[in-house]
Design a protein around this motif. Structure first.
Motif, short mmCIF file in Angstrom:
data_model
loop_
_atom_site.label_atom_id
_atom_site.label_comp_id
_atom_site.label_asym_id
_atom_site.label_seq_id
_atom_site.Cartn_x
_atom_site.Cartn_y
_atom_site.Cartn_z
N ASP A 60 0.84 -1.20 0.00
CA ASP A 60 0.00 0.00 0.00
C ASP A 60 0.87 1.24 0.00
O ASP A 60 1.99 1.24 0.51
CB ASP A 60 -0.92 0.02 1.23
CG ASP A 60 -1.94 -1.09 1.16
OD1 ASP A 60 -2.09 -1.67 0.07
OD2 ASP A 60 -2.56 -1.38 2.20
N SER A 61 0.34 2.30 -0.56
CA SER A 61 1.05 3.57 -0.56
C SER A 61 0.30 4.56 0.33
O SER A 61 -0.87 4.83 0.11
CB SER A 61 1.15 4.14 -1.98
OG SER A 61 1.76 5.42 -1.96
N GLY A 62 0.97 5.05 1.36
CA GLY A 62 0.34 6.01 2.26
C GLY A 62 0.51 7.44 1.82
O GLY A 62 0.07 8.37 2.49
N LYS A 63 1.15 7.64 0.67
CA LYS A 63 1.41 9.01 0.23
C LYS A 63 0.12 9.72 -0.14
O LYS A 63 -0.04 10.91 0.12
CB LYS A 63 2.37 8.99 -0.97
CG LYS A 63 3.78 8.52 -0.61
CD LYS A 63 4.70 8.60 -1.81
CE LYS A 63 6.12 8.15 -1.45
NZ LYS A 63 7.02 8.20 -2.60
N ASP A 64 -0.83 9.02 -0.76
CA ASP A 64 -2.09 9.66 -1.14
C ASP A 64 -2.84 10.16 0.08
O ASP A 64 -3.38 11.26 0.10
CB ASP A 64 -2.96 8.67 -1.92
CG ASP A 64 -2.38 8.36 -3.30
OD1 ASP A 64 -1.52 9.14 -3.75
OD2 ASP A 64 -2.79 7.35 -3.90
N ALA A 65 -2.88 9.33 1.14
CA ALA A 65 -3.58 9.72 2.36
C ALA A 65 -2.90 10.92 3.01
O ALA A 65 -3.56 11.85 3.47
CB ALA A 65 -3.64 8.54 3.33
N ASP A 66 -1.59 10.90 3.06
CA ASP A 66 -0.87 12.03 3.66
C ASP A 66 -1.08 13.30 2.85
O ASP A 66 -1.20 14.40 3.42
CB ASP A 66 0.63 11.71 3.73
CG ASP A 66 0.93 10.57 4.70
OD1 ASP A 66 0.09 10.34 5.58
OD2 ASP A 66 1.99 9.93 4.55
N LEU A 67 -1.13 13.17 1.53
CA LEU A 67 -1.36 14.34 0.68
C LEU A 67 -2.75 14.91 0.90
O LEU A 67 -2.93 16.13 0.97
CB LEU A 67 -1.16 13.96 -0.79
CG LEU A 67 -1.36 15.08 -1.82
CD1 LEU A 67 -0.38 16.22 -1.56
CD2 LEU A 67 -1.21 14.54 -3.24
N LYS A 68 -3.75 14.01 1.02
CA LYS A 68 -5.11 14.48 1.28
C LYS A 68 -5.20 15.21 2.60
O LYS A 68 -5.89 16.23 2.71
CB LYS A 68 -6.06 13.28 1.26
CG LYS A 68 -6.31 12.69 -0.12
CD LYS A 68 -7.27 11.52 -0.04
CE LYS A 68 -7.52 10.91 -1.42
NZ LYS A 68 -8.44 9.75 -1.35
N LEU A 69 -4.51 14.70 3.62
CA LEU A 69 -4.52 15.35 4.92
C LEU A 69 -3.88 16.73 4.84
O LEU A 69 -4.39 17.71 5.42
CB LEU A 69 -3.80 14.48 5.95
CG LEU A 69 -3.66 15.06 7.35
CD1 LEU A 69 -5.03 15.35 7.95
CD2 LEU A 69 -2.88 14.11 8.25
N GLN A 70 -2.78 16.83 4.14
CA GLN A 70 -2.10 18.12 4.01
C GLN A 70 -2.97 19.13 3.27
O GLN A 70 -3.06 20.31 3.67
CB GLN A 70 -0.77 17.92 3.27
CG GLN A 70 0.08 19.18 3.20
CD GLN A 70 1.42 18.93 2.51
OE1 GLN A 70 1.68 17.81 2.06
NE2 GLN A 70 2.25 19.94 2.43
N VAL A 71 -3.62 18.69 2.19
CA VAL A 71 -4.50 19.58 1.42
C VAL A 71 -5.69 20.02 2.27
O VAL A 71 -6.09 21.19 2.26
CB VAL A 71 -4.98 18.88 0.14
CG1 VAL A 71 -6.07 19.70 -0.55
CG2 VAL A 71 -3.81 18.66 -0.81
N ALA A 72 -6.26 19.08 3.06
CA ALA A 72 -7.39 19.42 3.92
C ALA A 72 -6.98 20.46 4.97
O ALA A 72 -7.75 21.39 5.25
CB ALA A 72 -7.91 18.16 4.60
N LYS A 73 -5.79 20.32 5.53
CA LYS A 73 -5.31 21.30 6.51
C LYS A 73 -5.16 22.67 5.88
O LYS A 73 -5.55 23.69 6.46
CB LYS A 73 -3.98 20.84 7.09
CG LYS A 73 -4.08 19.68 8.07
CD LYS A 73 -2.71 19.33 8.63
CE LYS A 73 -2.80 18.22 9.67
NZ LYS A 73 -1.46 17.87 10.21
N LEU A 74 -4.58 22.71 4.68
CA LEU A 74 -4.36 23.99 3.99
C LEU A 74 -5.68 24.65 3.62
O LEU A 74 -5.85 25.86 3.77
CB LEU A 74 -3.49 23.77 2.75
CG LEU A 74 -2.04 23.36 3.00
CD1 LEU A 74 -1.34 23.04 1.69
CD2 LEU A 74 -1.29 24.45 3.74
#
Length: 459
Positions: free
Chosen positions: A335-349
């Protein structure tokens, strides 16, 4: 009989009804259904949140065969994902703060409506009083013009203009009475039982007090309910994003512990029996007829055949072997956790951007309203200075001597003073309208246990 009983009650209510005061008008906000609904919503989220130890807990049952001899019972738990507990706590705290701020905003709006209506009523009464004086001045001018109708200085045009102005003033008086009546009907919705309105203008702050409070500006901070609500919304959205990301960290799908029950009276199995199991001391002698029918053997002599026969079974397992454990692991290696981390970062911004936009909007509106109030106070002072100057006895005496005691000029001077007073009152209303809007943005009206938000504001 019912009508006779109701009549004294109505008369008693009319006798004991008291006039509407500012205190009653402000206090009525607590009885508003919107206030009660917002308060209940805030109280419902203000308590401590129960700790959730697992995501799902279930009792599983499995029947092994329709003989109903074997039964598996399992208590299976799906543990919370990694990071879910902290995200849940952040979300609960954010929702609690948001609802608390939302309650403050709702309370502020309810009080804003009442203060705005009360100020409108007080200002309209002032305007009505000035219009009454203007009507009297205009009537005096008509009388003077009629007296001059035979003189060379008489002007028919002045008379027509005065008559038209009188009609305009009467229309304004009619509008005043309609507005006052509508304001009373509106306030009766909030305070049903009152006889007359006693809203004293001394309850309102003076223009000097307003200028003194606003000269240093109003700094927008996190105590503003609108800012607090925007912050709660931001924190809630970030916590929601964290919850969504944590759902992908379910590395342990479930953990289960079970018990395998076997009922011996119902246990049967097919077993290959030979002659030694049937004849002599064989434990399956009861199945001799079925053995003989399947093998043709009538004795153990020279019988080497076997037969598959359904016979009783026994549960000879140890007690420890009757229990079992069930574990399921998700393999995250591919699995790649990069997509989830990117979504979290975008949501924070995105949440931070929305929050800053809301704060900037509140800052701009507060600054604009503060500037407008101070500018209108300056205009009000100019009008009041002119009214005071015209009303001064020395000025009027000097004007009378210079005008040769001409009654039309004296009436014009009085009318000019009243018109300036009218402008000043209308400026006061514009000032209070913006001031109330400013207090609403600043959250001053959301303060509890305040008897007069207008005077206690911004201190």
């Amino acid at each position: 009989m019912k009508r006779i009983a109701v009549l004294p009650a109505m008369l008693a209510a009319a006798v004991f009804a008291e006039p509407l005061t500012w205190e009653k008008l402000v206090e009525s906000a607590k009885n508003d259904p919107r206030y009660e609904a917002a308060q209940k919503r805030s109280e419902a989220t203000s308590g401590e949140r129960n700790t959730k130890l697992w995501d799902k807990l279930e009792l599983r049952y499995q029947l092994d065969g329709f003989s109903f001899a074997k039964h598996d019972f399992e208590l299976r738990m799906s543990p919370k994902t990694f990071g879910e507990s902290s995200a849940d706590k952040e979300r609960a705290d954010a929702v609690r703060n948001y609802e608390k701020a939302r309650f403050g905003v709702e309370r502020s709006l309810l009080l804003y409506d009442r203060y705005e209506r009360g100020v409108r009523y007080v200002m309209r009464k002032k305007i009505n009083a000035i219009n009454q004086q203007l009507l009297q001045v205009n009537a005096d001018r008509i009388e003077v013009l009629h007296m001059k109708s035979g003189s060379a200085s008489f002007s028919a045009e002045d008379l027509m203009s005065t008559l038209e102005k009188g009609a305009t003033i009467k229309a304004d008086l009619l509008s005043d009475s309609t507005a006052l009546r509508d304001a009373e009907l509106k306030m009766k919705i909030w305070v049903p039982d009152f006889e007359g309105v006693d809203l004293d203008s001394s309850f309102l702050p003076t223009m000097d007090e307003l200028a003194q409070n606003l000269n240093n500006g109003v700094e927008v901070n996190e105590n503003f309910p609108l800012v607090a609500m925007a912050r709660g919304k931001r924190d809630s959205e970030v916590a929601q994003a964290k919850q969504d990301v944590s759902k992908g960290r379910d590395y342990i799908s479930h953990i289960g512990i079970g018990y395998s029950l076997q009922i011996e009276s119902l246990l049967e199995k097919y077993k290959d029996l030979d002659a030694s199991d049937i004849y002599g001391t064989g434990v399956y002698a009861d199945y001799k007829d079925e053995f003989q029918s399947k093998t043709g053997c009538t004795s153990a002599l020279n019988c080497s055949a076997t037969a598959s026969i359904l016979v009783p079974d026994k549960d000879n397992r140890k007690t420890a072997d009757k229990f079992f454990v069930n574990l399921a692991f998700r393999l995250p290696f591919f699995d790649s956790g990069k997509d989830a981390d990117l979504k979290l970062q975008v949501a924070k911004l995105d949440a931070e951007s929305d929050y800053l936009a809301d704060v900037r909007d509140i800052n701009q509106k507060v600054a604009r309203l503060t500037e407008e109030v101070l500018a209108l106070i300056g205009q009000w002072k100019v009008q009041k200075e002119f009214v005071e100057q015209v009303g001064a006895s020395g000025f009027m005496e000097q004007f009378a001597r210079n005008a040769g005691s001409d009654p039309l000029l004296l009436l014009r001077a009085k009318e000019s003073a009243l018109e300036s007073d009218m402008k000043a009152v209308k400026l006061e209303y514009d000032i209070f309208a913006r001031y109330l809007e400013l207090l609403n943005y600043a959250g001053i009206l959301a303060r509890e246990n305040s008897a007069n938000h207008l005077r206690e504001a911004l201190k």
